[in-house]
Design a protein around this motif. Sequence first.
Motif, PDB file in Angstrom:
ATOM      1  N   GLN A   5     -17.386  -6.313  66.069  1.00  0.00           N
ATOM      2  CA  GLN A   5     -17.761  -6.824  64.577  1.00  0.00           C
ATOM      3  C   GLN A   5     -19.481  -6.243  64.382  1.00  0.00           C
ATOM      4  O   GLN A   5     -21.021  -6.008  63.800  1.00  0.00           O
ATOM      5  CB  GLN A   5     -18.331  -8.365  64.067  1.00  0.00           C
ATOM      6  N   LEU A   6     -20.388  -5.783  65.474  1.00  0.00           N
ATOM      7  CA  LEU A   6     -21.303  -6.117  66.047  1.00  0.00           C
ATOM      8  C   LEU A   6     -22.090  -4.530  64.832  1.00  0.00           C
ATOM      9  O   LEU A   6     -23.303  -4.238  64.936  1.00  0.00           O
ATOM     10  CB  LEU A   6     -21.466  -5.568  67.677  1.00  0.00           C
ATOM     11  N   GLU A   7     -20.902  -3.927  65.007  1.00  0.00           N
ATOM     12  CA  GLU A   7     -21.541  -2.029  64.004  1.00  0.00           C
ATOM     13  C   GLU A   7     -22.044  -2.489  62.745  1.00  0.00           C
ATOM     14  O   GLU A   7     -22.693  -1.887  62.546  1.00  0.00           O
ATOM     15  CB  GLU A   7     -20.566  -1.017  64.766  1.00  0.00           C
ATOM     16  N   GLY A   8     -20.534  -3.818  62.411  1.00  0.00           N
ATOM     17  CA  GLY A   8     -20.835  -3.682  61.187  1.00  0.00           C
ATOM     18  C   GLY A   8     -22.885  -4.324  60.600  1.00  0.00           C
ATOM     19  O   GLY A   8     -23.021  -4.329  59.729  1.00  0.00           O
ATOM     20  N   ILE A   9     -22.735  -5.489  62.011  1.00  0.00           N
ATOM     21  CA  ILE A   9     -24.036  -5.628  61.340  1.00  0.00           C
ATOM     22  C   ILE A   9     -25.249  -5.327  61.287  1.00  0.00           C
ATOM     23  O   ILE A   9     -26.011  -5.293  60.730  1.00  0.00           O
ATOM     24  CB  ILE A   9     -24.325  -7.898  62.991  1.00  0.00           C
ATOM     25  N   VAL A  10     -24.873  -4.194  62.829  1.00  0.00           N
ATOM     26  CA  VAL A  10     -26.484  -3.394  63.304  1.00  0.00           C
ATOM     27  C   VAL A  10     -26.442  -2.306  62.405  1.00  0.00           C
ATOM     28  O   VAL A  10     -27.243  -1.811  61.854  1.00  0.00           O
ATOM     29  CB  VAL A  10     -26.549  -2.362  64.162  1.00  0.00           C
ATOM     30  N   GLN A  11     -25.093  -1.999  61.249  1.00  0.00           N
ATOM     31  CA  GLN A  11     -25.313  -0.405  60.563  1.00  0.00           C
ATOM     32  C   GLN A  11     -25.992  -0.378  58.908  1.00  0.00           C
ATOM     33  O   GLN A  11     -26.357  -1.883  59.138  1.00  0.00           O
ATOM     34  CB  GLN A  11     -23.812  -0.070  60.081  1.00  0.00           C
ATOM     35  N   GLY A  12     -27.362   0.436  59.621  1.00  0.00           N
ATOM     36  CA  GLY A  12     -27.608   0.548  58.157  1.00  0.00           C
ATOM     37  C   GLY A  12     -28.908  -0.670  58.387  1.00  0.00           C
ATOM     38  O   GLY A  12     -30.056  -0.312  58.064  1.00  0.00           O
ATOM     39  N   ARG A  13     -29.302  -0.611  59.531  1.00  0.00           N
ATOM     40  CA  ARG A  13     -30.816  -1.943  59.368  1.00  0.00           C
ATOM     41  C   ARG A  13     -31.266  -1.126  60.214  1.00  0.00           C
ATOM     42  O   ARG A  13     -30.565  -0.286  62.159  1.00  0.00           O
ATOM     43  CB  ARG A  13     -30.201  -3.082  60.002  1.00  0.00           C
ATOM     44  N   GLY A  14     -32.370  -0.977  60.696  1.00  0.00           N
ATOM     45  CA  GLY A  14     -33.951  -0.830  61.894  1.00  0.00           C
ATOM     46  C   GLY A  14     -35.066   0.344  61.276  1.00  0.00           C
ATOM     47  O   GLY A  14     -35.964   0.181  61.794  1.00  0.00           O
ATOM     48  N   SER A  15     -34.844   0.001  59.518  1.00  0.00           N
ATOM     49  CA  SER A  15     -35.697   0.628  58.615  1.00  0.00           C
ATOM     50  C   SER A  15     -37.212  -0.158  59.237  1.00  0.00           C
ATOM     51  O   SER A  15     -38.221   0.267  59.217  1.00  0.00           O
ATOM     52  CB  SER A  15     -35.733   1.534  57.913  1.00  0.00           C
ATOM     53  N   ASP A  16     -36.642  -1.547  58.538  1.00  0.00           N
ATOM     54  CA  ASP A  16     -37.793  -2.563  58.774  1.00  0.00           C
ATOM     55  C   ASP A  16     -38.390  -3.291  59.935  1.00  0.00           C
ATOM     56  O   ASP A  16     -37.393  -3.973  60.835  1.00  0.00           O
ATOM     57  CB  ASP A  16     -37.594  -4.058  57.232  1.00  0.00           C
ATOM     58  N   PRO A  17     -39.307  -3.959  60.353  1.00  0.00           N
ATOM     59  CA  PRO A  17     -39.668  -4.950  61.127  1.00  0.00           C
ATOM     60  C   PRO A  17     -39.042  -5.662  61.675  1.00  0.00           C
ATOM     61  O   PRO A  17     -37.964  -6.213  62.778  1.00  0.00           O
ATOM     62  CB  PRO A  17     -40.866  -4.802  61.192  1.00  0.00           C
ATOM     63  N   PHE A  18     -38.580  -6.633  60.178  1.00  0.00           N
ATOM     64  CA  PHE A  18     -37.565  -7.494  60.814  1.00  0.00           C
ATOM     65  C   PHE A  18     -36.638  -7.353  60.917  1.00  0.00           C
ATOM     66  O   PHE A  18     -35.443  -8.026  61.156  1.00  0.00           O
ATOM     67  CB  PHE A  18     -38.178  -8.557  59.465  1.00  0.00           C
ATOM     68  N   ASP A  19     -36.013  -6.704  60.825  1.00  0.00           N
ATOM     69  CA  ASP A  19     -34.775  -6.131  60.803  1.00  0.00           C
ATOM     70  C   ASP A  19     -33.733  -6.512  61.794  1.00  0.00           C
ATOM     71  O   ASP A  19     -32.536  -7.169  62.581  1.00  0.00           O
ATOM     72  CB  ASP A  19     -33.992  -4.300  60.439  1.00  0.00           C
ATOM     73  N   ILE A  20     -34.797  -6.629  63.061  1.00  0.00           N
ATOM     74  CA  ILE A  20     -33.609  -7.162  64.534  1.00  0.00           C
ATOM     75  C   ILE A  20     -33.920  -8.897  64.275  1.00  0.00           C
ATOM     76  O   ILE A  20     -32.723  -9.000  64.912  1.00  0.00           O
ATOM     77  CB  ILE A  20     -35.155  -6.682  65.319  1.00  0.00           C
TER      78      ILE A  20
END
Lengths: 160, 238, 621
Positions: A5-20
């Motif tokens: 399920q991790l892939e789905g959670i991380v996908q598409g995120r990372g452009s915003d500093p808060f995404d982590i």
Amino acid sequence: MDLSQLEGIVQGRGSDPFDIMEVMQDIQATYHYLPEAALCRVSETMGVPLIEVFRLANFYKAFTLKPRGRHLITVCMGTACHVRNSPRFLDEVRRRLKVEPGRTTEDGEFTLETVNCLGACALAPVVIMDGKYYEHMTPAKLGSLLGAVRVQEGRPLAHA
Amino acid sequence: MPKLVSMIVDGATVRAPAGSSVLEAALEAGICIPNLCHMPGVHALGACRVCLVEVIPVAGSGRTRLTTSCTLEAREGLVVTAHSPNAVRARRNIVELLLAEAPNSRAIQDLAVRVGVRAVRYPMRNKNCVLCGRCVRVCDEVWQSKSLGFVGRGSDCHVALPFNTRPSTCKRCNTCVDVCPMTVTPCPGPQKAPAICGLCESQCSMAQNTPDTCVWCELGRGFQCARWQMRGLKAGIR
Amino acid sequence: MPRLDSPAALETLRQRLIAARAFWPVRLILSSGTCGQASGSLAVLAALRQRLDRPDLRDSVHVRVTGCQGFCDQEPLLIVDPLDVAYCRVKPQDIEEIVSQTLLEGRVVERLLYVDPRSGARVRREADIPFFAKQDRALISKNRWVDPCNVGDYIAAGGYSALAAVLSWFAPQRVIEEIRASGLRGRGGAGYPTGKKWEQCRNAPGEHRYVICNADEGDPGAYMDRGLLEGNPHLILEGMLIGAYAVGSEQGFVYVRNEYPLAVQNVRVAIEQAREMGLLGRNILGTNFSFDVKVARGGGAFVCGESTALMASLEGKVGEPRVKDVHTVERGYLDQPSLLNNVETWANVPDIIRRGPAWFAARGTETSKGSKIFALTGQVKNTGLVEVRMGTTLREIIFDIGGGPRDGKGIKAVQTGGPSGGCLPVSLFDLPVDFEALAEAGSMMGSGGMVVVDESVCMVDFAKYFLKFLQDESCGKCVPCRVGIGRMHEILTDFCEGRGTMAQLAVLEELAWTVQNASLCALGKTAPNPVLSTLRYFRDEYLAHVEERHCPAGVCKALIRYEIDDALCVRCGECIAVCPHGAIQEGETYVIDNAVCQKCGICEDACAPEAIRRTRGLVHA
């Protein structure tokens, strides 16, 4: 450890500093804790140094690094609950279940947490058991609270 | 060429680049402002609060305030004093707290003598870290390695490796150990009762009467203190 | 909902929505915020929907599910409009009677009405209930008119008209002037003049500007922001839009603490709806003003309510404050000028624009304008969200609105301002609610938490509670806070466990001065306030603990013991049955074995003739 399920959670995120933080909150919601393997993978994929991920996991109370018990008891220790004797209730839970706040009972049944205000102060003292709010809790009502779990499960519990 | 500004630190005129650290400017000018978490080459944290100075408002309006000189940016006309009664009182209380945390650290013992702590009014603990953050900052900013950090909150806060395992980013350079103020050789004197031992008593008396007296502390030896540098030059020590 | 391409389109939509709402002959309004839901409002709603699913009722009765309406003690609250009847503490089994008697026959169900404790009379209309009489419910009353997930309700009630006016006729500088003229001061605790902050943000050099809503509301016992954000998220969005226009920002954030899942959900829905309609995003209402908002959930850290910590958290880091020689309004999120205001501050903005700054400034005191929402909790009868004009006295709030003591014991003090605030004794209850008045007395307005404390609370234990809270929530970076607060807590623990000395009292006061003056951020700087205010007004309790090893309130376990009054005991055996520790012995008289007793208090609660009481304990000094 099923990390599919991790892939789905991380996908598409990372452009915003808060995404982590969003990713870690979703992992917590999915697995009910933050598995080390998941955090290592997140660090690699999102390019956040592992020590930073580890710091976030330890700093914020929403995160736990250890798996939780089958039932979560959250006792509110806010000011309004405090003046209506929530510490007495907490002491009774600690004694009865032999568990400290932030920990899980030996048999893995209950995790006890405290929270510093749920914003439901008219119902003080407030306790949440498995997502359900219980109001005006006193030590005398602990028995029936634990009993409610027994009824749900359909089997006797060692503690109740 | 950065613009130089003129400030007054403890009555002396000090000139420094605009925006630079007041503490660094003072130390380079030979004015001793006691400090602990300060380290040249890394950003200022303002965590130990030992380098507190009182900022005197120039126009005569407003109140004075205590702030850390390491994070205070130099600007034209700034007036600060590191040895006003408020600054001395605050600093003494802070170092007393530090001493009760780590009574066996030579660096903190020196600080205690320097600021005039004569008695410790709390039960002694025996920590081996006071969270000055030098190791963390040196690893992060100088080596760009980001292998260790402050983990946890409040009194649980401690320096740790991720998942308590040395990560592959660690270069094993040992700088974290080198810059740690707790690894300075401890004082050889006795340390049992909650008071400064006799060896330091006389220096404590000096510190009480002349708040800005120098005690040739261990911390100053390796870290930018102008007096140590002058002493080193004079004695031909490198 | 259609996309609006001009302020005129918004107006047209508004008129249509108002007309549609006028059509429904009967409206039922059910309060269902977090408190309401915890009291079972969802079950009531289910029962209601089921009962109304009949041909004769389906099209003539409209149910509006709202957020918190403030009268939390009486939730779930069900209001029948236009009969103007307010039913309290409604249960699913009451629905049948309400529908058949009130809706179908127009008769009131007496037993569900509010009872005025002073007169014993039943009160029919919400507005007549004494709880509401002395309030000035400018903000919280709006919750009655909107279903938070229905933007149509908000627009029909006048929503987004202030934004439309601003975009049509106001230059950004004029907006700032209006806010300045109103005298609005930050509602998050510090009371900084809002207009001034907006001006500073506008003038600060930087490439991007950010507008942030602080919905972290970490003060325990305070939930005003939850009530507003959950119940009327569009109000806050409109305020932020106006602020963004004034300072020149294109990106905003709502930072909500994660303990408020309903608020997070409702804000997200509201943002989606606003985007759909062109009220957020690019070219708002067809103008060249663009602004969008993201929601960020806090991770559970009180310190993240502090501006630099909040922005660090927004940047994906731990919420550690930094030294604030340069304020966040100049260098904040990503080192850019950032305008951070509290939820309630934003909520006040649309009305100031719509009704004018003079309207706002006419309410309140010389230096504290407008109204303020307080979360009145603790040992008072009517707990809930109370909105009053600044200048209202504490006595009026606690006795007239709050209804006085809850458990029949005398009220001892009121605690305002959360862990950064202080305790004020009854003798000061004629103080007006005003930033300066409360600060001078040794407390502060704070974000709005107002906890009433009666004789059963030990003030030393209370101060110790706040220190423990702050010790847990401290980020741990600086020495005075991390170590100093811990040492203060250690001393208070000694006091409460019978080991205190007068020398420690002196050390406590010195520590308080140090922590107050040397800490890095406001958490540390205000941490000693509860200790300092209780020392100021309740010093006798401290002296009793230290000099006499006595806890006058009977709370500190080490200083009390439980005993059975034989004259009152009726030997029913109830206490023996409920004692979880087997500490009560049955003999000729019932006796509590102090060696076994854990002082949990269960027996005291269970004893009907009240024969069990707490007396001074046996503590060996």
